[in-house]
Design a protein around this motif. Structure first.
Motif, PDB file in Angstrom:
ATOM      1  N   ALA B  29      74.146  39.089  33.763  1.00  0.00           N
ATOM      2  CA  ALA B  29      73.735  40.481  33.890  1.00  0.00           C
ATOM      3  C   ALA B  29      74.853  41.339  34.473  1.00  0.00           C
ATOM      4  CB  ALA B  29      72.475  40.581  34.753  1.00  0.00           C
ATOM      5  N   LEU B  30      75.680  40.753  35.350  1.00  0.00           N
ATOM      6  CA  LEU B  30      76.815  41.509  35.891  1.00  0.00           C
ATOM      7  C   LEU B  30      77.736  41.954  34.764  1.00  0.00           C
ATOM      8  CD1 LEU B  30      77.919  39.664  39.140  1.00  0.00           C
ATOM      9  CD2 LEU B  30      77.315  42.059  38.906  1.00  0.00           C
ATOM     10  N   GLY B  31      77.992  41.046  33.824  1.00  0.00           N
ATOM     11  CA  GLY B  31      78.848  41.404  32.691  1.00  0.00           C
ATOM     12  C   GLY B  31      78.241  42.537  31.888  1.00  0.00           C
ATOM     13  N   VAL B  32      76.931  42.410  31.584  1.00  0.00           N
ATOM     14  CA  VAL B  32      76.254  43.443  30.800  1.00  0.00           C
ATOM     15  C   VAL B  32      76.317  44.785  31.519  1.00  0.00           C
ATOM     16  CG1 VAL B  32      73.963  44.192  30.096  1.00  0.00           C
ATOM     17  CG2 VAL B  32      74.738  41.913  29.529  1.00  0.00           C
ATOM     18  N   THR B  33      76.077  44.742  32.827  1.00  0.00           N
ATOM     19  CA  THR B  33      75.997  45.977  33.594  1.00  0.00           C
ATOM     20  C   THR B  33      77.368  46.640  33.728  1.00  0.00           C
ATOM     21  OG1 THR B  33      74.187  46.430  35.107  1.00  0.00           O
ATOM     22  CG2 THR B  33      76.266  45.894  36.104  1.00  0.00           C
ATOM     23  N   LEU B  34      78.436  45.818  33.855  1.00  0.00           N
ATOM     24  CA  LEU B  34      79.790  46.377  33.926  1.00  0.00           C
ATOM     25  C   LEU B  34      80.132  47.095  32.620  1.00  0.00           C
ATOM     26  CD1 LEU B  34      82.149  43.777  35.600  1.00  0.00           C
ATOM     27  CD2 LEU B  34      81.557  46.057  36.375  1.00  0.00           C
ATOM     28  N   ILE B  35      79.866  46.418  31.498  1.00  0.00           N
ATOM     29  CA  ILE B  35      80.164  47.030  30.203  1.00  0.00           C
ATOM     30  C   ILE B  35      79.344  48.297  30.052  1.00  0.00           C
ATOM     31  CG2 ILE B  35      79.980  46.727  27.709  1.00  0.00           C
ATOM     32  CD1 ILE B  35      80.582  43.820  28.104  1.00  0.00           C
ATOM     33  N   TYR B  36      78.104  48.232  30.511  1.00  0.00           N
ATOM     34  CA  TYR B  36      77.272  49.421  30.402  1.00  0.00           C
ATOM     35  C   TYR B  36      77.827  50.563  31.247  1.00  0.00           C
ATOM     36  CZ  TYR B  36      73.495  52.557  30.115  1.00  0.00           C
ATOM     37  OH  TYR B  36      72.785  53.682  29.864  1.00  0.00           O
ATOM     38  N   THR B  88      88.305  33.561  26.137  1.00  0.00           N
ATOM     39  CA  THR B  88      87.290  34.609  26.016  1.00  0.00           C
ATOM     40  C   THR B  88      87.904  35.983  26.257  1.00  0.00           C
ATOM     41  OG1 THR B  88      85.852  32.985  27.038  1.00  0.00           O
ATOM     42  CG2 THR B  88      84.920  35.128  26.631  1.00  0.00           C
ATOM     43  N   VAL B  89      88.815  36.055  27.258  1.00  0.00           N
ATOM     44  CA  VAL B  89      89.482  37.331  27.523  1.00  0.00           C
ATOM     45  C   VAL B  89      90.220  37.801  26.274  1.00  0.00           C
ATOM     46  CG1 VAL B  89      91.369  38.391  28.808  1.00  0.00           C
ATOM     47  CG2 VAL B  89      89.681  37.013  30.006  1.00  0.00           C
ATOM     48  N   THR B  95      88.627  41.936  20.033  1.00  0.00           N
ATOM     49  CA  THR B  95      87.457  42.631  19.486  1.00  0.00           C
ATOM     50  C   THR B  95      87.503  44.112  19.819  1.00  0.00           C
ATOM     51  OG1 THR B  95      86.300  40.683  20.254  1.00  0.00           O
ATOM     52  CG2 THR B  95      84.978  42.347  19.186  1.00  0.00           C
ATOM     53  N   ASP B  96      87.870  44.403  21.055  1.00  0.00           N
ATOM     54  CA  ASP B  96      87.910  45.811  21.448  1.00  0.00           C
ATOM     55  C   ASP B  96      88.950  46.567  20.628  1.00  0.00           C
ATOM     56  OD1 ASP B  96      87.159  47.971  23.343  1.00  0.00           O
ATOM     57  OD2 ASP B  96      89.324  47.913  23.710  1.00  0.00           O
ATOM     58  N   ARG B  97      90.100  45.958  20.472  1.00  0.00           N
ATOM     59  CA  ARG B  97      91.183  46.610  19.738  1.00  0.00           C
ATOM     60  C   ARG B  97      90.788  46.822  18.276  1.00  0.00           C
ATOM     61  NH1 ARG B  97      93.833  48.696  17.250  1.00  0.00           N
ATOM     62  NH2 ARG B  97      96.076  48.939  16.896  1.00  0.00           N
ATOM     63  N   VAL B  98      90.175  45.793  17.665  1.00  0.00           N
ATOM     64  CA  VAL B  98      89.881  45.853  16.234  1.00  0.00           C
ATOM     65  C   VAL B  98      88.599  46.648  15.955  1.00  0.00           C
ATOM     66  CG1 VAL B  98      89.366  44.440  14.206  1.00  0.00           C
ATOM     67  CG2 VAL B  98      91.032  43.664  15.869  1.00  0.00           C
ATOM     68  N   GLN B 217      90.266  48.015  29.478  1.00  0.00           N
ATOM     69  CA  GLN B 217      90.824  46.662  29.373  1.00  0.00           C
ATOM     70  C   GLN B 217      90.358  45.768  30.515  1.00  0.00           C
ATOM     71  OE1 GLN B 217      95.073  46.598  29.231  1.00  0.00           O
ATOM     72  NE2 GLN B 217      95.088  46.858  27.009  1.00  0.00           N
ATOM     73  N   VAL B 218      90.463  46.313  31.721  1.00  0.00           N
ATOM     74  CA  VAL B 218      90.068  45.511  32.889  1.00  0.00           C
ATOM     75  C   VAL B 218      88.575  45.166  32.796  1.00  0.00           C
ATOM     76  CG1 VAL B 218      89.843  45.515  35.383  1.00  0.00           C
ATOM     77  CG2 VAL B 218      91.881  46.456  34.334  1.00  0.00           C
ATOM     78  N   THR B 219      87.779  46.124  32.314  1.00  0.00           N
ATOM     79  CA  THR B 219      86.351  45.851  32.172  1.00  0.00           C
ATOM     80  C   THR B 219      86.107  44.676  31.245  1.00  0.00           C
ATOM     81  OG1 THR B 219      85.992  48.210  32.376  1.00  0.00           O
ATOM     82  CG2 THR B 219      84.144  46.890  31.615  1.00  0.00           C
ATOM     83  N   TRP B 220      86.785  44.671  30.103  1.00  0.00           N
ATOM     84  CA  TRP B 220      86.597  43.561  29.164  1.00  0.00           C
ATOM     85  C   TRP B 220      87.047  42.256  29.796  1.00  0.00           C
ATOM     86  CZ3 TRP B 220      83.261  43.913  25.623  1.00  0.00           C
ATOM     87  CH2 TRP B 220      83.102  45.059  24.839  1.00  0.00           C
ATOM     88  N   ILE B 221      88.158  42.310  30.557  1.00  0.00           N
ATOM     89  CA  ILE B 221      88.637  41.075  31.180  1.00  0.00           C
ATOM     90  C   ILE B 221      87.598  40.547  32.159  1.00  0.00           C
ATOM     91  CG2 ILE B 221      90.382  40.140  32.748  1.00  0.00           C
ATOM     92  CD1 ILE B 221      92.385  42.067  31.420  1.00  0.00           C
ATOM     93  N   LEU B 222      87.038  41.456  32.982  1.00  0.00           N
ATOM     94  CA  LEU B 222      86.019  41.027  33.943  1.00  0.00           C
ATOM     95  C   LEU B 222      84.795  40.484  33.216  1.00  0.00           C
ATOM     96  CD1 LEU B 222      86.083  43.827  36.666  1.00  0.00           C
ATOM     97  CD2 LEU B 222      86.971  41.505  36.803  1.00  0.00           C
TER      98      LEU B 222
END
Lengths: 433, 336
Positions: B29-36, B88-89, B95-98, B217-222
């Motif tokens: 959920a932390l990952g989902v919430t960060l991306i959100y 995964t990073v 994915t983000d870039r493409v 970028q940092v968000t995706w890495i986290l």
């Protein structure tokens, strides 16, 4: 309504492809694809109403088609009198108590003043209702499931004509959609997606586990059909003379006639739906829906109740999906809850809508045909490609692994197709006018 | 009446599993919430991102095991985890870039991004199935228990047993470390602060010279790190199967929404709330009650509120309750 020659060409090409399959592969395969394409087109129409007209994102298509399928069993299967005697009353009474509890809780919440008293009363009502429900429900269900579990073990249906199940399936799906929509519409747009994802998983879980309802994972097969069985058809004199005239075997002729019967029924339903959908889209109501989709704030300022309109269209679209689900179970002749998986039932329909052209009914229909056609034909093609790729490789684990993975290629191709269309041609094959 | 035995049973069958499961959900959920919070959409691909990270970790684990490397009492997968995280990073950044960057630049509605993430989810799912297959994989090794039921009985002489599996202990400790590191990062470092600023007010953050591409970028890495860790911990605990990871999406979203989308504290709290509710409602309370109540009142049935198959229904019900009564979640996440 002006007819665009390009669209006619696209549909013509699709028809040619099906004809080619009939000639090169087999007429039976072509008709199988055609029948499922018709059903897929109906589901795509339903989703297109939600996404194309109103911009609502439904990820629970699988659940809505599944309740539609459930309706077929509940309407068309003959009742099991022994099971009804064993536990019919207890089950229904338990369900009634459940519904009554929820309604009492809602009433209590509305009537009483906020405070600790209300919370306590609410908890008391819920706990008491749940206990009562279990008290009647559990023994009744056990009794039902004990009735000849190998063949029945469920309450059965009403024994009505199977075509009646189609509108009932639509009503079931509409009810589920109303529940979800009431809760999540009017909030952030992605809450609807998450709520639909949840309800679809729950519907499948209920259908798998509540054996008293439709035998759960034990499946119900041999459902009544709206057209005669191929075996009965073989006895008909006109089928025999047709077989002689065409020079086909009797069995093949009979099964083709039956499939044509289904195709006729499905085409009727699809035609009716398109007619209604086109009428609705080009009416003041349709223009209002698109205005809301394009600029919610402006529409709200004009005095439109956006949440209510969204609820209407969401319920309508889901009902169409439920109708499609009921028709599909009728075509298969069996309800098999274990086969419902989101990739096939939610995602594929989305690809149909996106590829076909969201916001355009004809686009959704064409998308249903094209994508279903590809879905069926990509697997042999994928295996062929894999065999080509691995032809030079030595026999071994890697080769078998690659050959076995051909089935998953299908998923990947569809995903890539969806992203490509979204990116480079977001308006689809037949764009919105 | 035997409170101690009741407590032990409760700990063995509800508390320990729920804390473990809750930690796994919280990380997801932390990952989902960060991306959100930063990218402003609900990422439906998160469950499958977890599956991707776990898959890479499993493959590396197998390679290590094949080479005869082991990590003593701890699972070898821990040694493979950094590679899984790195893969995964890379996967998420590509994915983000493409995929995502195009839509971000166009400033599309959030719901379009949700839909795109659905496409990414299916591609990821397809890739995972293509590489490792759709079946069950077990990859835990090392010691199975920190202490087992028989050890516990011999040590305490109690009637009921209590076991703590290595994977349970490992999950909780790893989750605590990861959460602490994340909060330290968000609250103490310059990049973390700029992320929070960007999440609070995008325009203001841009005006004050924060580089949005870097924040994203940092968000995706986290998110990738959290997803890989959560996925590996879940897989060690319960086994890996791609479809199960897809199904985790519902409890994870429920956790993030119950806590308040966009709020990291909320995501953690939500994870535990969902886990405890799920375990509590699907657990058969008979044994605990038998210890607690006098013999005359001992329950006859299993005292199970719902069968385990309905665990989704629990997540969903909590989600609905929160959406009706407090759409911003327990910790006042982003507004509706």
């Amino acid at each position: 309504m002006s007819v665009n020659p390009r669209n006619i060409l696209l549909f013509g090409l699709m028809g040619m492809a099906l004809l080619l399959v009939a000639v090169l592969q087999s007429p039976t395969l072509a008709l199988t694809i055609l029948n499922m394409s018709l059903i897929s087109a109906i589901m795509a129409l339903g989703v297109n109403m939600q996404w194309g007209y109103a911009g609502l994102f439904n990820v629970g298509i699988m659940g809505f088609t599944a309740v539609g399928g459930l309706a077929v069993v509940l309407v068309a299967q003959p009742p099991v009198p022994e099971a009804w005697r064993a536990g019919g009353f207890g089950t229904l009474f338990g369900l009634l108590i459940g519904v009554g509890t929820v309604m009492a809780a809602v009433a209590l919440w509305r009537r009483m003043a906020p405070g600790r008293g209300r919370a306590l009363a609410l908890v008391a009502v819920l706990v008491a209702g749940f206990a009562l429900n279990r008290y009647f429900f559990v023994p009744a269900v056990d009794a039902i499931e004990a009735v000849d579990p190998a063949t029945t073990g469920y309450l059965g249906g009403l024994g009505l004509p199977v075509v009646l199940a189609w509108p009932v399936g639509a009503v079931f799906a509409a009810a589920a959609a109303w529940l979800v929509g009431k809760v999540s519409l009017g909030l952030r747009s992605d809450y609807l997606a998450i709520a639909t994802l949840g309800i679809s998983e729950i519907i499948i879980a209920v259908m798998k586990n509540e054996s008293w309802l439709a035998r759960g994972v034990k499946n119900v097969s041999g459902l009544p059909r709206p057209v005669p069985q191929p075996v009965d058809m073989q006895a008909a004199p006109w089928v025999q003379s047709l077989a002689d005239g065409l020079g086909w075997s009797l069995a093949q002729t009979a099964s083709i006639v039956v499939m044509l019967g289904y195709a006729g029924l499905f085409t009727l339903v699809l035609g009716g739906l398109i007619w209604l959908a086109e009428k609705a889209l080009n009416s003041p109501w349709g223009r209002m829906m698109r205005a809301i989709r394009d600029n919610e704030t402006a529409a709200r300022a004009m005095g439109k109740d956006v949440t209510r309109r969204h609820l209407t269209i969401f319920v309508l679209g889901s009902a169409v999906c439920g109708l499609g689900g009921a028709m599909m179970v009728t075509l298969d002749g069996q309800l098999n809850p274990g086969t419902y998986e989101p990739l096939r039932f939610t995602f594929l329909v989305w690809v149909m809508v996106i590829v076909g052209g969201s916001g355009n009914n004809w686009g959704a229909v064409l998308g249903g045909f094209v994508v279903w056609f590809l879905w069926v034909q990509v697997e042999p093609a994928g295996r062929f490609v894999m065999e080509l790729v691995t032809a030079g490789m030595a026999e071994g684990d890697l080769k078998t692994h690659l050959l076995n993975s051909a089935a998953h290629m299908r998923l990947l191709t569809m995903g890539v197709a969806m992203l490509l269309v979204l990116r480079f041609s977001p308006r689809g094959l037949i764009p919105e006018r | 009446m035997d409170i101690l035995n009741a407590l032990i049973t409760l700990a063995n069958f509800v508390l320990f599993p729920a804390i473990t499961y809750g930690s796994q959900l919280a990380l997801g959920a932390l990952g989902v919430t960060l991306i959100y919070g930063i990218l402003r959409f609900s990422n439906f691909a998160h469950g499958d991102t977890m599956a991707f990270g776990t898959m890479v970790t499993i493959l590396i684990t197998w390679a290590l095991q094949g080479a005869g490397v082991s990590f003593g009492v701890l699972p070898t997968a821990l040694l493979a985890l950094p590679v899984g995280i790195a893969a995964t990073v890379v996967y998420l950044l590509v994915t983000d870039r493409v995929v995502y960057r195009f839509y971000r630049r166009q400033k599309v509605k959030p719901v379009v991004l949700v839909m795109v993430s659905l496409g990414v989810m299916f591609i990821t799912n397809g890739v995972v199935r293509l590489i490792i297959g759709p079946g069950d994989q077990r990859f835990d090794d090392g010691a199975r228990f920190i202490f087992s039921v028989s050890q516990f009985r011999a040590y305490t002489g109690m009637e009921e047993g209590l076991a703590l599996r290595t994977t349970q202990g490992l999950t909780v400790i790893t989750a605590l470390i990861v959460m602490a590191a994340l909060f330290w990062f968000l609250n103490r470092t310059r990049t973390g602060k700029s992320m929070r600023a960007y999440s609070d007010n995008e325009d203001l953050a841009l005006l004050s010279g924060i580089n949005p591409d870097r924040v994203v970028q940092v968000t995706w890495i986290l998110a990738a790190t959290l997803a890989a860790v959560a996925g590996v911990l879940y897989g060690l605990d319960k086994g890996f199967r791609p479809f199960t990871y897809f199904q985790l999406l519902l409890p994870i979203f429920a956790a993030a929404i119950v806590g308040g989308l966009g709020s990291p504290m909320g995501a953690i709290a939500g994870g535990y709330v969902i886990a405890f509710a799920e375990m509590g409602i699907t657990y058969a309370w008979k044994r605990v009650l038998t210890h607690l109540l006098p013999d005359s009142l001992a329950p006859e049935g299993l005292v199970q509120l719902m069968s385990v198959d309905y665990k989704f229904a629990v997540s969903f019900a909590l989600l609905v309750v929160v959406l009706i009564f407090r759409p911003t979640g327990l910790f006042r996440g982003r507004s509706v």
